[in-house]
Design a protein around this motif. Structure first.
Motif, PDB file in Angstrom:
ATOM      1  N   TYR A   3     -22.925  15.843  13.637  1.00 41.57           N
ATOM      2  CA  TYR A   3     -24.275  15.471  14.073  1.00 41.57           C
ATOM      3  C   TYR A   3     -24.242  14.957  15.512  1.00 41.57           C
ATOM      4  O   TYR A   3     -25.112  15.326  16.322  1.00 41.57           O
ATOM      5  CB  TYR A   3     -24.848  14.407  13.142  1.00 41.57           C
ATOM      6  CG  TYR A   3     -26.208  13.907  13.566  1.00 41.57           C
ATOM      7  CD1 TYR A   3     -27.367  14.536  13.139  1.00 41.57           C
ATOM      8  CD2 TYR A   3     -26.337  12.798  14.409  1.00 41.57           C
ATOM      9  CE1 TYR A   3     -28.623  14.084  13.550  1.00 41.57           C
ATOM     10  CE2 TYR A   3     -27.580  12.341  14.826  1.00 41.57           C
ATOM     11  CZ  TYR A   3     -28.722  12.984  14.389  1.00 41.57           C
ATOM     12  OH  TYR A   3     -29.961  12.553  14.795  1.00 41.57           O
ATOM     13  N   LEU A   4     -23.277  14.130  15.839  1.00 40.76           N
ATOM     14  CA  LEU A   4     -23.184  13.580  17.188  1.00 40.76           C
ATOM     15  C   LEU A   4     -23.039  14.693  18.219  1.00 40.76           C
ATOM     16  O   LEU A   4     -23.686  14.669  19.278  1.00 40.76           O
ATOM     17  CB  LEU A   4     -22.003  12.615  17.285  1.00 40.76           C
ATOM     18  CG  LEU A   4     -22.036  11.380  16.381  1.00 40.76           C
ATOM     19  CD1 LEU A   4     -20.790  10.529  16.592  1.00 40.76           C
ATOM     20  CD2 LEU A   4     -23.291  10.550  16.610  1.00 40.76           C
ATOM     21  N   ARG A   5     -22.224  15.682  17.893  1.00 40.85           N
ATOM     22  CA  ARG A   5     -22.033  16.796  18.831  1.00 40.85           C
ATOM     23  C   ARG A   5     -23.302  17.635  18.939  1.00 40.85           C
ATOM     24  O   ARG A   5     -23.733  17.997  20.039  1.00 40.85           O
ATOM     25  CB  ARG A   5     -20.864  17.660  18.370  1.00 40.85           C
ATOM     26  CG  ARG A   5     -19.499  16.962  18.375  1.00 40.85           C
ATOM     27  CD  ARG A   5     -18.390  17.959  18.069  1.00 40.85           C
ATOM     28  NE  ARG A   5     -17.078  17.336  17.985  1.00 40.85           N
ATOM     29  CZ  ARG A   5     -16.471  17.017  16.849  1.00 40.85           C
ATOM     30  NH1 ARG A   5     -17.085  17.263  15.681  1.00 40.85           N
ATOM     31  NH2 ARG A   5     -15.280  16.456  16.848  1.00 40.85           N
ATOM     32  N   ALA A   6     -23.907  17.942  17.796  1.00 39.62           N
ATOM     33  CA  ALA A   6     -25.072  18.821  17.793  1.00 39.62           C
ATOM     34  C   ALA A   6     -26.261  18.208  18.518  1.00 39.62           C
ATOM     35  O   ALA A   6     -27.037  18.919  19.168  1.00 39.62           O
ATOM     36  CB  ALA A   6     -25.455  19.170  16.352  1.00 39.62           C
ATOM     37  N   GLU A   7     -26.405  16.887  18.409  1.00 42.42           N
ATOM     38  CA  GLU A   7     -27.558  16.208  19.005  1.00 42.42           C
ATOM     39  C   GLU A   7     -27.284  15.691  20.409  1.00 42.42           C
ATOM     40  O   GLU A   7     -28.156  15.088  21.028  1.00 42.42           O
ATOM     41  CB  GLU A   7     -27.990  15.044  18.103  1.00 42.42           C
ATOM     42  CG  GLU A   7     -28.600  15.485  16.785  1.00 42.42           C
ATOM     43  CD  GLU A   7     -29.920  16.206  16.982  1.00 42.42           C
ATOM     44  OE1 GLU A   7     -30.744  15.726  17.796  1.00 42.42           O
ATOM     45  OE2 GLU A   7     -30.135  17.243  16.334  1.00 42.42           O
TER      46      GLU A   7
ATOM     47  N   ALA B 145     -18.634   5.620  11.042  1.00 41.23           N
ATOM     48  CA  ALA B 145     -19.026   5.599  12.447  1.00 41.23           C
ATOM     49  C   ALA B 145     -17.811   5.443  13.352  1.00 41.23           C
ATOM     50  O   ALA B 145     -17.700   6.120  14.389  1.00 41.23           O
ATOM     51  CB  ALA B 145     -20.020   4.471  12.694  1.00 41.23           C
ATOM     52  N   ALA B 146     -16.904   4.556  12.966  1.00 41.81           N
ATOM     53  CA  ALA B 146     -15.700   4.350  13.772  1.00 41.81           C
ATOM     54  C   ALA B 146     -14.869   5.625  13.843  1.00 41.81           C
ATOM     55  O   ALA B 146     -14.378   6.007  14.913  1.00 41.81           O
ATOM     56  CB  ALA B 146     -14.881   3.199  13.199  1.00 41.81           C
ATOM     57  N   ALA B 147     -14.708   6.295  12.698  1.00 42.70           N
ATOM     58  CA  ALA B 147     -13.909   7.522  12.674  1.00 42.70           C
ATOM     59  C   ALA B 147     -14.583   8.639  13.461  1.00 42.70           C
ATOM     60  O   ALA B 147     -13.927   9.375  14.214  1.00 42.70           O
ATOM     61  CB  ALA B 147     -13.675   7.951  11.232  1.00 42.70           C
ATOM     62  N   ALA B 148     -15.899   8.785  13.302  1.00 46.58           N
ATOM     63  CA  ALA B 148     -16.616   9.850  13.995  1.00 46.58           C
ATOM     64  C   ALA B 148     -16.619   9.637  15.498  1.00 46.58           C
ATOM     65  O   ALA B 148     -16.452  10.590  16.271  1.00 46.58           O
ATOM     66  CB  ALA B 148     -18.046   9.937  13.464  1.00 46.58           C
ATOM     67  N   CYS B 149     -16.800   8.413  15.931  1.00 48.78           N
ATOM     68  CA  CYS B 149     -16.808   8.130  17.361  1.00 48.78           C
ATOM     69  C   CYS B 149     -15.416   8.309  17.966  1.00 48.78           C
ATOM     70  O   CYS B 149     -15.279   8.783  19.101  1.00 48.78           O
ATOM     71  CB  CYS B 149     -17.347   6.729  17.624  1.00 48.78           C
ATOM     72  SG  CYS B 149     -19.132   6.591  17.378  1.00 48.78           S
TER      73      CYS B 149
END
Length: 255
Positions: free
Chosen positions: A68-72, A92-96
């Motif tokens: 989601y972070l990449r797509a948005e 959130a920590a892992a995704a960031c």
């Protein structure tokens, strides 16, 4: 997609659902050129919606959030979830970390006992249920349970009378003898005094959520000499530090 009106794709994802999350979304939305998207878990019916865009529902774990972070085109994440939303904060920590996107964690300061408080700190809701035994006068003991709608199965086997306060009806199993009180904070001191006078609890059980919205119950417990079982908040993920105010969180984003 990234909003073309935001220069350099400045999109902030606010993981919200709290008073601080709404305040942060309002502060960020007031700044020119910042697209603010608040994500709410959807665990509460009819939530209070923040300023800016809103999405409701999960991401599908850390990998889903990273996608989601990449797509948005998200350029920063502000985690303003409840202090006990440990799973979301870990994701959130892992995704960031996976995407290289900055993460700021906003956590309201926890509560601290004062003179006259009779607090019993425990590590989990299950430990809170175990701690009740010595604090109750017997099977007719009365417990005001304010730990939210999740994890109440831990109290199902406790032989006592419970008043369970929650925003929405909790799922079973619940304590065998309970009264359900549906209410949404903030709760002022006068209202809490009236509630304690009505139910006359022997013990209050709560989570260390911090903040002012639900703190008056602690004042009333102290006034009445009632012991309080306080569930400690989970630690932040390794390598993640938090800030305590909305102003500090907005400043830490460096927008």
């Amino acid at each position: 997609m990234t909003d073309p009106r935001t220069p350099a794709g400045r999109t902030v994802l606010v993981l919200g659902g709290t008073t601080e999350g709404r305040a942060a979304a309002a502060a960020l939305s007031a700044q020119a050129g910042i697209r603010v998207v608040s994500s709410l878990a959807g665990a509460v019916r009819s939530p209070r919606l923040p300023d800016g865009e809103v999405r409701i529902g999960g991401f599908g774990g850390a990998d889903g959030l990273a996608g989601y972070l990449r797509a948005e085109g998200v350029t920063a994440v502000l985690d303003a979830t409840h202090p006990f939303a440990a799973g979301m904060t870990a994701n959130a920590a892992a995704a960031c970390a996976a995407t290289g996107i900055p993460l700021v964690v906003l956590r309201r300061p926890g509560w601290t006992p004062g003179p006259g408080d009779r607090w019993h700190r425990v590590a989990s809701v299950a430990d809170a249920a175990t701690a009740l035994g010595p604090l109750l006068p017997g099977p007719d003991g009365r417990v005001l349970l304010t730990t939210g709608r999740g994890g109440l199965a831990a109290f199902a086997g406790v032989d006592a009378r419970f008043v369970v306060r929650a925003v929405d009806p909790p799922p079973p199993p619940l304590p065998a003898r309970h009264t359900l009180l549906l209410a949404r904070g903030p709760f002022d001191l006068a209202a809490e005094r009236d509630l304690f006078a009505e139910i006359d609890p022997h013990v209050l059980v709560t989570k260390d959520s911090g903040g002012d919205a639900t703190a008056p119950k602690l004042t009333v417990a102290r006034e009445r000499g009632i012991p309080v079982v306080v569930v400690d908040r989970p630690p932040l993920p390794r390598g993640v530090t938090g800030v305590g105010t909305v102003a500090d969180a907005v400043a830490a984003l460096g927008l």
